[in-house]
Scaffold this motif. Structure first.
Motif, PDB file in Angstrom:
ATOM      1  N   ALA A  75       0.948  -1.455   0.006  1.00  0.00           N
ATOM      2  CA  ALA A  75      -0.126   0.105   0.127  1.00  0.00           C
ATOM      3  C   ALA A  75       0.802   1.434   0.013  1.00  0.00           C
ATOM      4  O   ALA A  75       0.471   2.063  -1.474  1.00  0.00           O
ATOM      5  N   ASP A  76       1.988   1.347   1.126  1.00  0.00           N
ATOM      6  CA  ASP A  76       2.764   2.547   0.971  1.00  0.00           C
ATOM      7  C   ASP A  76       3.718   2.490  -0.751  1.00  0.00           C
ATOM      8  O   ASP A  76       3.902   3.822  -0.899  1.00  0.00           O
ATOM      9  N   SER A  77       3.834   1.332  -1.038  1.00  0.00           N
ATOM     10  CA  SER A  77       4.727   1.840  -2.089  1.00  0.00           C
ATOM     11  C   SER A  77       4.121   2.455  -3.201  1.00  0.00           C
ATOM     12  O   SER A  77       4.080   2.785  -3.892  1.00  0.00           O
ATOM     13  N   HIS A  78       2.248   1.418  -3.746  1.00  0.00           N
ATOM     14  CA  HIS A  78       1.806   2.127  -4.476  1.00  0.00           C
ATOM     15  C   HIS A  78       1.699   4.146  -4.217  1.00  0.00           C
ATOM     16  O   HIS A  78       1.673   4.206  -4.931  1.00  0.00           O
ATOM     17  N   LEU A  79       1.211   3.664  -3.255  1.00  0.00           N
ATOM     18  CA  LEU A  79       0.824   5.470  -2.979  1.00  0.00           C
ATOM     19  C   LEU A  79       2.558   6.348  -3.347  1.00  0.00           C
ATOM     20  O   LEU A  79       1.899   7.396  -3.752  1.00  0.00           O
ATOM     21  N   ARG A  80       3.883   6.180  -2.781  1.00  0.00           N
ATOM     22  CA  ARG A  80       4.626   6.707  -2.527  1.00  0.00           C
ATOM     23  C   ARG A  80       4.704   7.106  -4.656  1.00  0.00           C
ATOM     24  O   ARG A  80       4.774   7.424  -5.164  1.00  0.00           O
ATOM     25  N   GLU A  81       4.292   5.906  -5.349  1.00  0.00           N
ATOM     26  CA  GLU A  81       4.109   6.258  -6.666  1.00  0.00           C
ATOM     27  C   GLU A  81       3.515   7.141  -7.255  1.00  0.00           C
ATOM     28  O   GLU A  81       3.436   7.756  -8.258  1.00  0.00           O
ATOM     29  N   ALA A  82       2.053   6.634  -7.141  1.00  0.00           N
ATOM     30  CA  ALA A  82       1.534   7.856  -6.686  1.00  0.00           C
ATOM     31  C   ALA A  82       1.820   9.582  -7.116  1.00  0.00           C
ATOM     32  O   ALA A  82       1.302  10.394  -7.331  1.00  0.00           O
ATOM     33  N   ARG A  83       2.185   9.738  -5.732  1.00  0.00           N
ATOM     34  CA  ARG A  83       2.722  10.929  -5.266  1.00  0.00           C
ATOM     35  C   ARG A  83       4.125  11.818  -6.033  1.00  0.00           C
ATOM     36  O   ARG A  83       4.175  12.771  -7.008  1.00  0.00           O
ATOM     37  N   ALA A  84       4.451  10.388  -6.713  1.00  0.00           N
ATOM     38  CA  ALA A  84       5.713  11.098  -7.549  1.00  0.00           C
ATOM     39  C   ALA A  84       5.069  11.417  -9.022  1.00  0.00           C
ATOM     40  O   ALA A  84       5.641  12.681  -9.690  1.00  0.00           O
ATOM     41  N   LEU A  85       4.551  11.022  -9.219  1.00  0.00           N
ATOM     42  CA  LEU A  85       3.383  11.343 -10.313  1.00  0.00           C
ATOM     43  C   LEU A  85       3.119  12.412 -10.034  1.00  0.00           C
ATOM     44  O   LEU A  85       2.285  12.593 -11.533  1.00  0.00           O
ATOM     45  N   ALA A  86       2.616  12.210  -9.316  1.00  0.00           N
ATOM     46  CA  ALA A  86       1.433  13.337  -9.003  1.00  0.00           C
ATOM     47  C   ALA A  86       2.614  14.816  -8.820  1.00  0.00           C
ATOM     48  O   ALA A  86       1.726  16.096  -9.211  1.00  0.00           O
TER      49      ALA A  86
END
Length: 383
Positions: free
Chosen positions: A248-259
Motif C-alpha cells: 500500500a505504501d509503495s503504491h502511494l509513493r508511486e502515485a505521489r511521485a507522478l502527482a
C-alpha cells in the motif's frame, strides 16, 4: 405547492436560527434561489430541494411531501440502464445524435458523476449509453462509451446494484479493447476495483490491479501520467484493505511521485494530483485499521480539500476523517465531519455505508445532542 414548500423551508430555517444567506451558503445554492423559493416564486428542482434539505438537516420529503426521493427514482431507472447495455456487443440501431452532440452529453454526465448527482445520471444514462454504443459500432467513440458507462456505474455501485455495476464494467473493458489505448485500459482498471471492493475480495483485487499496472507502458504525457498515478492510488487502498501495508505504501509513493508532475485536475474523468493523493493517504490509513488512524488524523489536521477537488471526493474525504475521529474517541468532531461531508455531496453521503454506520454509533454515544443527531440519522436512514 411551491408556496407551501417555501413556507416549510423558511420555517425550518428560522427554527435553526439561520439567515437566508446562511442557508444559501450551506446548501451551495444562490441567495436569490433561496429567496425565490421561500417566496413561492420558484419551485426548487430535485437537486436544489435535496441540497436545501441537507443544509436544514431534514429529509427532502419534509419540505415537499410529494417528493419521492433520489433513491426511488434511481432504483426505478436501473432496469432501463440494464436494458441499454443488454446487447452492447452488437450494432442494434443507428445513432440519432451527432458525435458532437453525444460528446457534449457524456461530458455533462461526467460532471454529474464527479458532483454526485446520481438522479440526473440515472434519468439520462439509458439514452446516452444507447447513443454512444451506436457510435462505437460505426468505428468511433470508444472513450465516450467508457465515460458514459462509468457514469452509469457510479449510480449502480452507490445504490447497491453490484451485478449491474459489474456488467457496466464489462462494457468498459470491451470498449477499451476497441480503443487499443493503454490510458483507457488503465482508467477501466481503476473502475474495476469496485468489483473487488464490493465483494471484499481485496487480495484478488490487489493482484488484478498490479497486473494492470505491469501491463501499462511508462507514462509519456499528462493523460497517461494521471491514469497510471490514479491506478497506483486505487491499488494502494485495495492493498491496504488486503492487509498489505508495505505494498500500500509503495503504491502511494508511486502515485505521489507522478502527482508531483501535474496540477490537480480531472483527467479522463478521474481526479488526480497532489491533493487527490493526500486524500487517498487518509483512505489508506483508515483501510489499514485502527492502529493507523493517527496517520489519517495527521493528514487531516490543518488541511482540507478545496474546490479543485470534485464534490464526491471531498465528501469521501470527510467520511474517512469522521471514521478516524470516531475510532480515536472523538464523536463530536466525527459528527462535524459527517455534516461537512453532507454539505459537499448529500447524495453521496446518503448512500455511503460508513456514514450510516458511524452516525448510528455517534447517536448511541452522544445522547445529550440527540435532536440534531436524530435529524441526521433520520435523513441518512440510520434509524
Amino acid at each position: 405547492m411551491a408556496e407551501h414548500i417555501g413556507q416549510r423551508i423558511a420555517s425550518r430555517r428560522r427554527a435553526r436560527r439561520m439567515t437566508q444567506a446562511d442557508l444559501a451558503r450551506e446548501a451551495h445554492v444562490s441567495l436569490s434561489m433561496v429567496k425565490a423559493c421561500e417566496r413561492g416564486v420558484r419551485m426548487p428542482g430535485a437537486s436544489t430541494l435535496e441540497a436545501i434539505a441537507a443544509a436544514l438537516a431534514v429529509d427532502a420529503s419534509r419540505l415537499d411531501p410529494a417528493y419521492t426521493g433520489t433513491s426511488s427514482r434511481v432504483h426505478a431507472a436501473l432496469p432501463a440502464i440494464s436494458a441499454a447495455i443488454a446487447g452492447y456487443e452488437y450494432a442494434l440501431d443507428p445513432p440519432r445524435s451527432t458525435l458532437d452532440q453525444i460528446r457534449s452529453e457524456v461530458a455533462a454526465a461526467v460532471e454529474w458523476r464527479l458532483a454526485a448527482q446520481y438522479r440526473l445520471i440515472a434519468t439520462q444514462a439509458p439514452r446516452i449509453l444507447g447513443e454512444v454504443l451506436a457510435h462505437l459500432h460505426r468505428g468511433e467513440a470508444a472513450r465516450l462509451v467508457v465515460a458514459a458507462a462509468r457514469a452509469a456505474d457510479a449510480v449502480a455501485y452507490k445504490y447497491g446494484a453490484h451485478d449491474l455495476s459489474a456488467r457496466l464494467i464489462d462494457v468498459m473493458r470491451w470498449a477499451a479493447l476497441q480503443a487499443e489505448d493503454p490510458v483507457v485500459s488503465a482508467t477501466v482498471a481503476y473502475v474495476q476495483a469496485e468489483t473487488f471492493l464490493a465483494a471484499h475480495a481485496h487480495r484478488a483485487g490487489q493482484i488484478v490491479l498490479e497486473r494492470a499496472l505491469d501491463a501499462t507502458p511508462a507514462p509519456l504525457d499528462e493523460l497517461s501520467t494521471a491514469a497510471i498515478g490514479a491506478l497506483h492510488m486505487r491499488t494502494a487502498v485495495v492493498a491496504a484493505r488486503a492487509g498489505d501495508p508495505d505494498a500500500a505504501d509503495s503504491h502511494l509513493r508511486e502515485a505521489r511521485a507522478l502527482a508531483d508532475r501535474l496540477p490537480e485536475g480531472v483527467y479522463l474523468g478521474t481526479a488526480f494530483g497532489p491533493s487527490s493523493v493526500r486524500i487517498h493517504e487518509v483512505a489508506l490509513a483508515v483501510s489499514l485499521g485502527q492502529d493507523h488512524i493517527g496517520r489519517a488524523l495527521d493528514v487531516a489536521r490543518g488541511w482540507s480539500p478545496g474546490n479543485e477537488i470534485p464534490a464526491e471526493r471531498r465528501s469521501g474525504f470527510w467520511i474517512e476523517v469522521a471514521r478516524a475521529q470516531l475510532w480515536s474517541g472523538d464523536p463530536d468532531d466525527a459528527f462535524e465531519s459527517l455534516k461537512t461531508a453532507r454539505r459537499h455531496a448529500p447524495q453521496h453521503v446518503r448512500q455511503h455505508p460508513w456514514a450510516r454506520e458511524d452516525i448510528a454509533t455517534i447517536r448511541r454515544l452522544k445522547r445529550a445532542d440527540a435532536e440534531s443527531l436524530t435529524a441526521y440519522a433520520e435523513w441518512i436512514g440510520a434509524v
